[in-house]
Design a protein around this motif. Structure first.
Motif, mmCIF file in Angstrom:
data_model
loop_
_atom_site.group_PDB
_atom_site.id
_atom_site.type_symbol
_atom_site.label_atom_id
_atom_site.label_comp_id
_atom_site.label_asym_id
_atom_site.label_seq_id
_atom_site.Cartn_x
_atom_site.Cartn_y
_atom_site.Cartn_z
ATOM 1 N N LEU A 169 -53.638 -46.604 82.116
ATOM 2 C CA LEU A 169 -53.196 -45.605 83.099
ATOM 3 C C LEU A 169 -53.636 -44.215 82.648
ATOM 4 C CD1 LEU A 169 -49.559 -46.887 83.731
ATOM 5 C CD2 LEU A 169 -51.647 -47.430 85.013
ATOM 6 N N ASP A 170 -53.674 -43.279 83.573
ATOM 7 C CA ASP A 170 -54.114 -41.924 83.231
ATOM 8 C C ASP A 170 -53.126 -41.181 82.339
ATOM 9 O OD1 ASP A 170 -52.143 -41.363 85.144
ATOM 10 O OD2 ASP A 170 -53.423 -40.034 86.340
ATOM 11 N N ASN A 171 -51.927 -41.731 82.157
ATOM 12 C CA ASN A 171 -50.959 -41.129 81.240
ATOM 13 C C ASN A 171 -51.078 -41.711 79.829
ATOM 14 O OD1 ASN A 171 -49.813 -43.656 81.412
ATOM 15 N ND2 ASN A 171 -47.954 -42.981 82.464
ATOM 16 N N GLY A 172 -52.080 -42.575 79.609
ATOM 17 C CA GLY A 172 -52.316 -43.163 78.295
ATOM 18 C C GLY A 172 -51.630 -44.503 78.071
ATOM 19 N N GLU A 173 -50.714 -44.876 78.956
ATOM 20 C CA GLU A 173 -50.017 -46.159 78.817
ATOM 21 C C GLU A 173 -50.982 -47.312 79.058
ATOM 22 O OE1 GLU A 173 -46.810 -46.904 78.003
ATOM 23 O OE2 GLU A 173 -46.307 -44.796 77.745
ATOM 24 N N ILE A 195 -50.658 -54.976 87.562
ATOM 25 C CA ILE A 195 -50.758 -53.800 88.443
ATOM 26 C C ILE A 195 -49.436 -53.530 89.163
ATOM 27 C CG2 ILE A 195 -51.663 -54.792 90.614
ATOM 28 C CD1 ILE A 195 -53.797 -52.393 90.324
ATOM 29 N N TYR A 196 -48.690 -54.581 89.512
ATOM 30 C CA TYR A 196 -47.391 -54.362 90.144
ATOM 31 C C TYR A 196 -46.390 -53.775 89.149
ATOM 32 C CZ TYR A 196 -48.982 -57.150 94.178
ATOM 33 O OH TYR A 196 -49.650 -57.635 95.267
ATOM 34 N N TYR A 197 -46.469 -54.222 87.892
ATOM 35 C CA TYR A 197 -45.590 -53.636 86.874
ATOM 36 C C TYR A 197 -45.931 -52.154 86.690
ATOM 37 C CZ TYR A 197 -43.025 -52.751 82.608
ATOM 38 O OH TYR A 197 -42.165 -52.218 81.694
ATOM 39 N N PRO A 220 -45.035 -45.044 88.958
ATOM 40 C CA PRO A 220 -45.520 -44.924 90.337
ATOM 41 C C PRO A 220 -46.479 -43.764 90.578
ATOM 42 C CG PRO A 220 -43.212 -44.278 90.189
ATOM 43 C CD PRO A 220 -43.579 -44.858 88.861
ATOM 44 N N ASP A 221 -46.447 -42.745 89.738
ATOM 45 C CA ASP A 221 -47.328 -41.599 89.949
ATOM 46 C C ASP A 221 -48.582 -41.638 89.076
ATOM 47 O OD1 ASP A 221 -45.571 -40.515 91.855
ATOM 48 O OD2 ASP A 221 -44.341 -39.651 90.263
ATOM 49 N N ALA A 222 -48.666 -42.619 88.199
ATOM 50 C CA ALA A 222 -49.838 -42.723 87.317
ATOM 51 C C ALA A 222 -50.983 -43.403 88.054
ATOM 52 C CB ALA A 222 -49.474 -43.507 86.059
ATOM 53 N N LYS A 223 -52.183 -43.021 87.690
ATOM 54 C CA LYS A 223 -53.382 -43.645 88.261
ATOM 55 C C LYS A 223 -53.901 -44.707 87.303
ATOM 56 C CE LYS A 223 -54.967 -39.745 90.997
ATOM 57 N NZ LYS A 223 -56.091 -38.850 91.308
ATOM 58 N N VAL A 224 -54.422 -45.777 87.874
ATOM 59 C CA VAL A 224 -55.071 -46.817 87.078
ATOM 60 C C VAL A 224 -56.505 -46.353 86.824
ATOM 61 C CG1 VAL A 224 -55.815 -49.218 86.991
ATOM 62 C CG2 VAL A 224 -53.650 -48.630 88.101
ATOM 63 N N VAL A 225 -56.850 -46.201 85.558
ATOM 64 C CA VAL A 225 -58.176 -45.736 85.181
ATOM 65 C C VAL A 225 -59.132 -46.911 85.001
ATOM 66 C CG1 VAL A 225 -59.497 -44.514 83.392
ATOM 67 C CG2 VAL A 225 -57.210 -43.719 84.035
ATOM 68 N N ARG A 226 -58.658 -47.935 84.296
ATOM 69 C CA ARG A 226 -59.533 -49.032 83.888
ATOM 70 C C ARG A 226 -58.721 -50.315 83.752
ATOM 71 N NH1 ARG A 226 -61.064 -46.557 79.467
ATOM 72 N NH2 ARG A 226 -62.759 -45.559 80.588
ATOM 73 N N MET A 227 -59.367 -51.440 84.057
ATOM 74 C CA MET A 227 -58.761 -52.762 83.860
ATOM 75 C C MET A 227 -59.723 -53.624 83.055
ATOM 76 S SD MET A 227 -57.596 -54.004 87.647
ATOM 77 C CE MET A 227 -56.315 -55.091 87.076
ATOM 78 N N ALA A 228 -59.146 -54.499 82.238
ATOM 79 C CA ALA A 228 -59.931 -55.515 81.530
ATOM 80 C C ALA A 228 -59.279 -56.859 81.826
ATOM 81 C CB ALA A 228 -59.942 -55.243 80.034
ATOM 82 N N GLN A 233 -54.463 -44.169 95.120
ATOM 83 C CA GLN A 233 -54.713 -43.095 94.155
ATOM 84 C C GLN A 233 -55.961 -42.286 94.472
ATOM 85 O OE1 GLN A 233 -54.807 -45.503 90.573
ATOM 86 N NE2 GLN A 233 -57.040 -45.426 90.468
ATOM 87 N N GLU A 234 -56.715 -42.711 95.478
ATOM 88 C CA GLU A 234 -57.919 -42.005 95.918
ATOM 89 C C GLU A 234 -58.928 -41.773 94.802
ATOM 90 O OE1 GLU A 234 -56.335 -38.487 97.822
ATOM 91 O OE2 GLU A 234 -55.950 -39.596 99.677
ATOM 92 N N SER A 235 -59.007 -42.754 93.901
ATOM 93 C CA SER A 235 -60.022 -42.710 92.851
ATOM 94 C C SER A 235 -60.333 -44.140 92.418
ATOM 95 C CB SER A 235 -59.560 -41.860 91.666
ATOM 96 O OG SER A 235 -58.397 -42.391 91.090
ATOM 97 N N PRO A 236 -61.574 -44.375 91.998
ATOM 98 C CA PRO A 236 -61.983 -45.738 91.656
ATOM 99 C C PRO A 236 -61.319 -46.256 90.386
ATOM 100 C CG PRO A 236 -63.735 -44.195 91.136
ATOM 101 C CD PRO A 236 -62.657 -43.410 91.833
ATOM 102 N N ILE A 237 -61.209 -47.563 90.324
ATOM 103 C CA ILE A 237 -60.711 -48.251 89.137
ATOM 104 C C ILE A 237 -61.881 -48.992 88.510
ATOM 105 C CG2 ILE A 237 -59.165 -50.060 88.282
ATOM 106 C CD1 ILE A 237 -57.304 -49.393 90.693
ATOM 107 N N GLU A 238 -62.157 -48.680 87.277
ATOM 108 C CA GLU A 238 -63.227 -49.351 86.534
ATOM 109 C C GLU A 238 -62.701 -50.719 86.095
ATOM 110 O OE1 GLU A 238 -64.422 -47.786 82.486
ATOM 111 O OE2 GLU A 238 -66.000 -46.940 83.751
ATOM 112 N N ILE A 239 -63.451 -51.785 86.369
ATOM 113 C CA ILE A 239 -62.977 -53.135 86.076
ATOM 114 C C ILE A 239 -63.995 -53.876 85.218
ATOM 115 C CG2 ILE A 239 -62.232 -55.339 87.057
ATOM 116 C CD1 ILE A 239 -61.616 -53.755 89.667
ATOM 117 N N TYR A 240 -63.534 -54.363 84.062
ATOM 118 C CA TYR A 240 -64.336 -55.199 83.179
ATOM 119 C C TYR A 240 -63.766 -56.610 83.246
ATOM 120 C CZ TYR A 240 -66.153 -50.941 80.994
ATOM 121 O OH TYR A 240 -66.763 -49.738 80.761
#
Length: 160
Positions: A52-56, A79-81, A87-95, A126-133
């Motif tokens: 997440l964009d908050n570092g979590e 993603i649901y968790y 709720p206000d954090a953005k998802v930056v990246r997924m693996a 979130q109006e921004s892309p999620i990088e997915i590996y």
């Protein structure tokens, strides 16, 4: 009639060793989550780690039950968790990593259709892309810079 061509771009790494450091770390977290999956029916364990964009870092794995298919995939579990707890954090990246007890998983294994739709909802929100590996147990790793590459004709709130 008019033909419409839709193209997607993925980047393929030969192994986890070729990934950027941050992505490799996240994939290791996905491995750890995968190893805790509860998949006694399919024998197909999937783990996901989300930055997440908050570092979590949030992890999830697939959870099955005898009332197949009432379980939940790893990607949606994570993603649901993330959405419920941050709720206000953005998802930056997924693996994402998947392995089978029935046969080797050596090629990249992308999210299922239901998970793609769930991820799309968060990318749109979130109006921004999620990088997915994504990958199998070992071998090549695919990278998408956005869920839109995996689900180019997304169903979203604009059609409702």
């Amino acid at each position: 009639m008019k033909e419409v061509k839709i193209e997607s771009t993925l980047y393929v790494f030969e192994s986890i060793g070729e990934l950027p450091k941050e992505a490799a770390f996240l994939m290791q977290k996905a491995f750890e989550a995968r190893d805790k999956a509860y998949a006694p029916y399919s024998n197909f364990n999937v783990g996901t780690a989300i930055l997440l964009d908050n570092g979590e870092i949030i992890t999830g794995n697939n959870q099955e039950n005898a009332s197949y298919p009432s379980g939940l995939c790893a990607e949606r579990t994570a993603i649901y968790y993330a959405g419920s707890q941050y709720p206000d954090a953005k998802v930056v990246r997924m693996a994402i990593s998947a392995t089978s007890k029935n046969k080797p998983t050596l090629n990249p294994i992308p999210p299922c259709g239901a998970c793609r739709q769930a991820i799309a909802e968060y990318e749109i929100k979130q109006e921004s892309p999620i990088e997915i590996y994504f990958m199998g147990e070992t071998g090549k790793v695919a990278k998408s810079t956005s869920l839109a590459n995996l689900l180019p004709l997304v169903f979203d709130k604009s059609v409702l």
